[in-house]
Enzyme design. Structure first.
Site, mmCIF file in Angstrom:
data_model
loop_
_atom_site.group_PDB
_atom_site.id
_atom_site.type_symbol
_atom_site.label_atom_id
_atom_site.label_comp_id
_atom_site.label_asym_id
_atom_site.label_seq_id
_atom_site.Cartn_x
_atom_site.Cartn_y
_atom_site.Cartn_z
ATOM 1 N N ASP A 258 37.744 20.338 -6.724
ATOM 2 C CA ASP A 258 38.647 21.277 -7.405
ATOM 3 C C ASP A 258 39.742 21.792 -6.471
ATOM 4 O O ASP A 258 39.583 21.800 -5.254
ATOM 5 C CB ASP A 258 37.852 22.483 -7.932
ATOM 6 C CG ASP A 258 37.110 23.200 -6.818
ATOM 7 O OD1 ASP A 258 36.456 22.508 -6.011
ATOM 8 O OD2 ASP A 258 37.188 24.439 -6.735
ATOM 9 N N GLU A 259 40.818 22.220 -7.102
ATOM 10 C CA GLU A 259 41.891 22.969 -6.436
ATOM 11 C C GLU A 259 42.318 22.377 -5.092
ATOM 12 O O GLU A 259 42.534 23.115 -4.135
ATOM 13 C CB GLU A 259 41.448 24.430 -6.226
ATOM 14 C CG GLU A 259 41.150 25.144 -7.525
ATOM 15 C CD GLU A 259 40.587 26.544 -7.328
ATOM 16 O OE1 GLU A 259 40.997 27.444 -8.067
ATOM 17 O OE2 GLU A 259 39.733 26.745 -6.453
HETATM 18 C C1 TNX Z 1 38.099 28.942 -9.251
HETATM 19 S S1 TNX Z 1 36.167 27.163 -10.537
HETATM 20 C C2 TNX Z 1 37.389 28.203 -8.322
HETATM 21 C C3 TNX Z 1 36.638 28.901 -7.280
HETATM 22 C C4 TNX Z 1 36.820 30.383 -7.336
HETATM 23 C C5 TNX Z 1 36.807 30.837 -8.772
HETATM 24 C C6 TNX Z 1 36.862 32.310 -8.942
HETATM 25 C C7 TNX Z 1 36.536 26.300 -9.401
HETATM 26 C C8 TNX Z 1 36.129 24.938 -9.549
HETATM 27 N N1 TNX Z 1 37.212 26.846 -8.391
HETATM 28 O O1 TNX Z 1 36.984 28.401 -6.002
HETATM 29 O O2 TNX Z 1 35.815 30.990 -6.610
HETATM 30 O O3 TNX Z 1 37.875 30.246 -9.438
HETATM 31 O O4 TNX Z 1 36.660 32.688 -10.257
#
Ligand code: TNX
Length: 518
Positions: free
Chosen positions: A330-331
């Site tokens: 993710d991200e």
């Molecule tokens: C998104 S959900 C993220 C996390 C954060 C979260 C906080 C996801 C796959 N990545 O790194 O902790 O939001 O709500």
């Protein structure tokens, strides 16, 4: 026989059996709501003479759930129930557990519970079904059964039959032990609470920018250095491999599979700070204690990166009896897509070479998914559909419904609100099979509720954000949508308030729920 002895026989006979009370099993507030309940209007009483009998041929498989029930009941009833094998139905006043394979509808996790005035009989195809049936027995008993001090009975269960099995095979929660670290005992407490509501997967988020939380013997600095801090600059921590195995074993005894996650290529600052060679510029980063996301990446075109991943996944796979390893994904905002895609492809090969299946957050659907790779939907429906178009199954963790770290409302002091506020009703009112257009029941493995820990630092705070929303998610995963509605659920949840209190649970007393006054 003389008249006097007949009289005495009848007299003592009447004294020996406690009169049954009229009770209606269909009025009990069981969560998750069972698939079918048939009442017979009477009661069974657990006494100091009650034991747990197991059909002889199933003894080895069922003695662990039998002992679990005995240990649980001992604390509050004070009774010391023996777990014994028996080749026939035991006499009046006992429990009887059997495996039968006759009822295929029950699957691997379903059970049938038949309570009469004389016997509590639990049958299932597999031990997991017996374990879930024990949770139902637990909820049929008075709330005081949850106390860890000896309490006054009577310990009555309503009579009738419950035939019950889950809608989805994957019913999980994720704990982020990176942003703040939680002890083995905290994780065990969370596992115990999950088990009460028939959840069967604990996903542990073990690495992130703020900390690396699992000992990897071939790369020791990951924890020696990278495990040293957390959000806010606290001391952090990590699980030794022995401790991790203890968690896996504890979960296993509760029929909960642990899925470890090593998040990559982003969310890797703790690793990048521990080993300079994992960075493209060869320089170690500083440890990070803030809450930003999306700024770190492994160097995707260095050979050593893949040796590192192979070592980490190899050690993790060896400690993981379950089928899955989660690779995050993710991200990864600073990993260009042209690098991200081949990276995810290679990491899938590595995980498969260690005999495990891949789960990744929905972004991994940009890559070519291997057979059996599972996509965890959290934010982008398009990604989830990209996954199913490639034949992947999906786990649903929609941030707007399933994220346990979202604030309940604008007055909540814990939690975030980037996906909105999520009150207890909103967390409950959704159907996995219709939430994401284009994703239907046959694409869905199940649901999972992630608890990210940027704002929480101890078990009380974990409990406050998770409960009671997680209980609603457990019902969504278990109970068919056609049997669920908020007005009925909120009353059952309210009645469980005294049970949650007896467990000493620090839960959020939402005003939307009519909490029972005990
Ligand atoms: C998104 S959900 C993220 C996390 C954060 C979260 C906080 C996801 C796959 N990545 O790194 O902790 O939001 O709500």
């Amino acid at each position: 026989m003389s008249k006097t002895s007949i009289f005495l026989l009848i007299f003592f006979g009447v004294l020996a059996c406690t009169p049954s009370k009229n009770m209606d099993i269909s009025k009990e507030s069981i969560i998750p709501k069972p698939v079918s309940v048939t009442a017979t209007g009477s009661s069974f009483e657990i006494t100091g003479k009650t034991n747990i009998y197991i059909q002889q041929s199933d003894f080895e498989k069922l003695k662990s759930p039998g002992q679990y029930l005995s240990d649980l009941l001992k604390k509050s009833t004070g009774f010391d129930m023996q777990v014994k094998a028996s080749d026939k139905t035991p006499r009046s006043g006992n429990f009887y557990f059997c495996l039968s394979g006759e009822d295929t509808k029950l699957g691997d996790e379903g059970y049938e519970l038949t309570v009469t005035e004389k016997l509590v009989k639990l049958t299932a195809n597999k031990p997991a079904g017996i374990f879930h049936g024990i949770q139902t027995i637990r909820q049929l008993l008075p709330a005081l059964v949850e106390k860890t001090t000896v309490e006054e009975g009577p310990w009555l269960l309503a009579t009738g039959t419950i035939h019950d099995f889950p809608e989805y095979s994957y019913r999980g929660s994720m704990l982020d032990v990176c942003r703040h670290f939680f002890s083995v005992d905290d994780v065990k407490r969370y596992i115990d609470l999950m088990a009460c509501y028939k959840l069967n997967v604990l996903h542990l988020h073990l690495s992130d920018d703020q900390g690396w939380r699992i000992e990897i013997k071939s790369w020791p600095n990951l924890t020696v250095h990278g495990g040293n801090t957390e959000v806010g600059g606290g001391k952090g921590g990590f699980y030794t491999q022995e401790e991790y195995k203890e968690i896996v074993g504890y979960a296993g005894e509760r029929y909960i599979t642990v899925i470890p996650e090593i998040d990559m290529p982003g969310h890797t600052n703790a690793a990048l700070a521990s080993y300079a060679e994992l960075n493209c510029n060869g320089k170690a980063t500083e440890l990070y204690t803030g809450t930003n996301v999306g700024f770190s990446t492994l160097c995707t075109d260095k050979e050593i990166t893949y040796r590192f991943i192979d070592d980490v996944i190899g050690e993790l796979a060896a400690m993981t009896p379950g089928p899955y390893i989660h690779i995050g994904g993710d991200e990864s905002h600073v990993t260009p897509l042209k690098d991200y895609i081949p990276f995810i492809n290679k990491v899938q090969d590595i995980v498969q070479s260690h005999g495990k299946q891949v789960i990744g957050w929905d972004e991994i659907a940009h890559a070519g998914l291997k057979k059996n790779t599972v996509v965890q939907f959290w934010a982008k429906a398009d990604n989830a559909r990209k996954g199913t178009a490639q034949g992947a199954k999906v786990i649903l963790s929609p941030a707007t419904k399933a994220y346990l770290d979202m604030q309940y409302d604008s007055t909540s002091t814990l939690g975030l609100h980037w996906a909105g506020y999520t009150e207890v009703d909103s967390a409950y009112i959704w159907n996995p099979a219709t939430l994401v257009p284009g994703i239907s029941k046959e694409n869905i493995l199940g649901i999972e509720s992630p608890l990210w820990s940027e704002t929480i630092t101890n078990i009380d705070e974990i409990e406050y954000l998770a409960f009671p929303r997680l209980i609603g998610h457990a019902e969504i995963g278990w109970t068919p949508d056609s049997l669920r509605n908020w007005d009925d659920y909120k009353v059952r949840l309210g009645k469980q308030g005294s049970r949650l209190g007896a467990m000493n649970l620090h839960f959020y007393r939402s005003k939307l729920v009519p909490w029972a006054n005990q």
